[in-house]
Design an enzyme around this catalytic site. Sequence first.
Site, PDB file in Angstrom:
ATOM      1  N   GLU A 104       0.842  -1.202   0.000  1.00  0.00           N
ATOM      2  CA  GLU A 104       0.000   0.000   0.000  1.00  0.00           C
ATOM      3  C   GLU A 104       0.874   1.247   0.000  1.00  0.00           C
ATOM      4  OE1 GLU A 104      -2.997  -0.215   3.040  1.00  0.00           O
ATOM      5  OE2 GLU A 104      -3.142  -2.388   2.834  1.00  0.00           O
ATOM      6  N   CYS A 117       3.407   8.624   0.716  1.00  0.00           N
ATOM      7  CA  CYS A 117       3.852   7.811   1.846  1.00  0.00           C
ATOM      8  C   CYS A 117       4.150   6.402   1.356  1.00  0.00           C
ATOM      9  CB  CYS A 117       2.752   7.813   2.915  1.00  0.00           C
ATOM     10  SG  CYS A 117       3.175   6.855   4.356  1.00  0.00           S
ATOM     11  N   CYS A 124       5.224  -5.944   8.760  1.00  0.00           N
ATOM     12  CA  CYS A 124       6.261  -5.216   9.498  1.00  0.00           C
ATOM     13  C   CYS A 124       7.012  -6.156  10.424  1.00  0.00           C
ATOM     14  CB  CYS A 124       5.627  -4.092  10.311  1.00  0.00           C
ATOM     15  SG  CYS A 124       6.847  -2.995  11.087  1.00  0.00           S
ATOM     16  N   CYS A 128       4.048  -3.112  17.113  1.00  0.00           N
ATOM     17  CA  CYS A 128       3.540  -2.005  17.923  1.00  0.00           C
ATOM     18  C   CYS A 128       2.009  -2.153  18.056  1.00  0.00           C
ATOM     19  CB  CYS A 128       3.904  -0.676  17.279  1.00  0.00           C
ATOM     20  SG  CYS A 128       5.693  -0.542  16.978  1.00  0.00           S
ATOM     21  N   CYS A 131      -0.740  -0.211  15.901  1.00  0.00           N
ATOM     22  CA  CYS A 131      -0.574  -0.138  14.439  1.00  0.00           C
ATOM     23  C   CYS A 131      -1.119  -1.393  13.771  1.00  0.00           C
ATOM     24  CB  CYS A 131       0.906   0.039  14.101  1.00  0.00           C
ATOM     25  SG  CYS A 131       1.238   0.123  12.343  1.00  0.00           S
ATOM     26  N   CYS A 347      -1.970   7.141   9.174  1.00  0.00           N
ATOM     27  CA  CYS A 347      -0.888   6.482   9.921  1.00  0.00           C
ATOM     28  C   CYS A 347      -1.424   5.312  10.714  1.00  0.00           C
ATOM     29  CB  CYS A 347      -0.262   7.424  10.936  1.00  0.00           C
ATOM     30  SG  CYS A 347       0.506   8.858  10.246  1.00  0.00           S
TER      31      CYS A 347
HETATM   32  N1  SAH Z   1       7.904   1.689  11.199  1.00  0.00           N
HETATM   33  C1  SAH Z   1       8.059   3.092  11.015  1.00  0.00           C
HETATM   34  C2  SAH Z   1       7.179   3.696   9.931  1.00  0.00           C
HETATM   35  C3  SAH Z   1       5.725   3.287   9.908  1.00  0.00           C
HETATM   36  S1  SAH Z   1       4.614   3.969  11.082  1.00  0.00           S
HETATM   37  C4  SAH Z   1       7.865   3.820  12.326  1.00  0.00           C
HETATM   38  O1  SAH Z   1       7.484   3.173  13.304  1.00  0.00           O
HETATM   39  O2  SAH Z   1       8.152   4.999  12.397  1.00  0.00           O
HETATM   40  C5  SAH Z   1       4.510   5.688  10.750  1.00  0.00           C
HETATM   41  C6  SAH Z   1       4.035   6.500  11.942  1.00  0.00           C
HETATM   42  O3  SAH Z   1       2.673   6.210  12.257  1.00  0.00           O
HETATM   43  C7  SAH Z   1       4.822   6.206  13.225  1.00  0.00           C
HETATM   44  O4  SAH Z   1       5.177   7.402  13.846  1.00  0.00           O
HETATM   45  C8  SAH Z   1       3.830   5.447  14.074  1.00  0.00           C
HETATM   46  O5  SAH Z   1       4.124   5.622  15.443  1.00  0.00           O
HETATM   47  C9  SAH Z   1       2.524   6.054  13.643  1.00  0.00           C
HETATM   48  N2  SAH Z   1       1.354   5.216  13.885  1.00  0.00           N
HETATM   49  C10 SAH Z   1       1.284   3.876  13.823  1.00  0.00           C
HETATM   50  N3  SAH Z   1       0.024   3.451  14.085  1.00  0.00           N
HETATM   51  C11 SAH Z   1      -0.717   4.553  14.303  1.00  0.00           C
HETATM   52  C12 SAH Z   1      -2.111   4.786  14.559  1.00  0.00           C
HETATM   53  N4  SAH Z   1      -2.979   3.780  14.646  1.00  0.00           N
HETATM   54  N5  SAH Z   1      -2.533   6.058  14.704  1.00  0.00           N
HETATM   55  C13 SAH Z   1      -1.677   7.083  14.585  1.00  0.00           C
HETATM   56  N6  SAH Z   1      -0.362   6.931  14.300  1.00  0.00           N
HETATM   57  C14 SAH Z   1       0.117   5.684  14.164  1.00  0.00           C
END
Ligand code: SAH
Length: 369
Positions: A104, A117, A124, A128, A131, A347
């Site tokens: 995506e 993006c 991944c 986390c 996410c 995000c």
């Molecule tokens: N793995 C990388 C890039 C992908 S996530 C990283 O962790 O930075 C991109 C951004 O989205 C990160 O800052 C992450 O903390 C944020 N993010 C992930 N899940 C989210 C959610 N459900 N709502 C808002 N931000 C989120």
Amino acid sequence: MTGSDQPRRRQPAEGMDLLTLDLASAEQLVRDLGWPRYHAQQILRWVYRKRVREIGAMTDLSKSQRSRLAAIAWIGRTDTSDILHSEDGTSKFLLRLQDGLIVETVLIPDSGRLTLCLSSQVGCTFDCGFCLTGRMGLKRNLKAHEIVEQVLTVQDHLEPGQRVTNLVLMGMGEPLANLDAVGQAVTCLTNATWGLGFPARRMTLSTAGLAPRLREVAALGVNLAVSLNATTNAQRDALMPAVNRLHPLEDLMAACRDYPLPPRRRLTFEYVLLAGVNDREQDARRLAKLLNGIRCKVNLIPFNEFPGSAFRRPDDTEVLRFQSVLRQAGFDAFIRKSMGRDVLGACGQLGSLPGRPAAVAFTPVGAAT
Ligand code: SAH
């Protein structure tokens, strides 16, 4: 173009994918063919700048050269499986890779900017809890050309006069867990001689916090964003268990303090705001203390829900209060607008789960606000 109007796809076994070439390997290819060296740059220009999908379209090669090249090579562009358009103008592209996996990529128009993006992995490495991508597990790393290809495909769909102004590696995956491919992709995207010539200063790579690898981002010339999301090890262990166990907060902060920031650049810290979890005033104060003395800005990201998510998005007043604590402490703190939530394009919303395809439309709580 989607579905049945696609030209027949050639299979990888049928030769070299020209999208995997850089200048050195393109020069090797034309040397092997016994052609003059300048053909290397011609071929690369067709592939990356003019985005042709067929070798037959390379009209400054002679017909016989084209058929010789087509006998040993092909252009491995993806099929666009779907494009989901959000009410706010954001578009989520679902691209089908050669092995059938879907990646995506999200195009976000906002205040005169057009940000793309990009994803670096299918799924991944990390888990986390806030996410959606993390829930898929890691399907596989993307290859360099599969990262570059996301840009090419989206460019194919731009309106006349539209231009991508910013590239962010913030889509699916952890870019520093796939650094070799990401590095090659950045080289291709930024090289002005044979690649796409995109300015590195308009690119940002976001990491969940692979402390020992941060320095390598500086060598690529792109900006670095660190997803901090928590201000104590206990909090970070709960929210980002895999990465924080590998690289606890003190190691991550030490690597950020040691980061060789070029002049006039600053680090970005991202902080997902989860209602009642990490959005209290004391969290904001601890965050300010943690970042004290680092040349940086802070991007606050109010949590974006996805089906089955356990967390809640804080009210706007809580978000503003958190921001104002940081501002009073002297930090530039911004609230990231959540774009594309209705198509799961914001995000943390990228990815598909068994029984829940990536192309699902979604009405988040409070989507109208
Ligand atoms: N793995 C990388 C890039 C992908 S996530 C990283 O962790 O930075 C991109 C951004 O989205 C990160 O800052 C992450 O903390 C944020 N993010 C992930 N899940 C989210 C959610 N459900 N709502 C808002 N931000 C989120």
